[in-house]
Design a protein around this motif. Structure first.
Motif: not given
Length: 111
Positions: A40-63
């Motif tokens: 069981d996985w918990t999935v949360r959809h994040v709006a762009g406005a709440s992710a200001q100033g942060k960058t992440y690396r996607c494990p699906g495409c490594d980008q």
């Protein structure tokens, strides 16, 4: 003319909510539970406005997921905060069609 009232009428006089009151809409999206790979996985959809100033690396495409881009945060339901992963929405939707080995173009950086 009097100024607009921004405070709710009545109720308790507490100024804010508890730190652990992590309601699903807090980060601009909704939260659900998904069964993937027998877990069981918990999935949360994040709006762009709440992710200001942060960058992440996607494990699906490594980008990189740039600052301010809407994306998905997923983690196993039994795991903690350290196991959360930030995915592009398209990568999360295609997670079953992805191979285990990330394929990059010739001049893509390796991380």
């Amino acid at each position: 003319m009097s100024p607009r009232r921004n405070r709710p009428k009545g109720g308790d006089s507490a100024s804010g909510r508890a730190a652990d009151a992590d309601r699903p809409g807090r980060y601009g999206g909704w939260e659900s539970s998904v069964d993937w790979q027998g877990e069981d996985w918990t999935v949360r959809h994040v709006a762009g406005a709440s992710a200001q100033g942060k960058t992440y690396r996607c494990p699906g495409c490594d980008q990189m997921i740039p600052s301010g881009v809407p994306h998905v945060v997923a983690w196993p339901a039994h795991a903690g905060v350290d196991d959360r992963r930030h995915w592009h929405k398209a990568c999360w939707n295609a997670r079953d069609r992805r191979t285990t080995r990330v394929q990059r173009s010739r001049n893509a950086p390796r991380f």
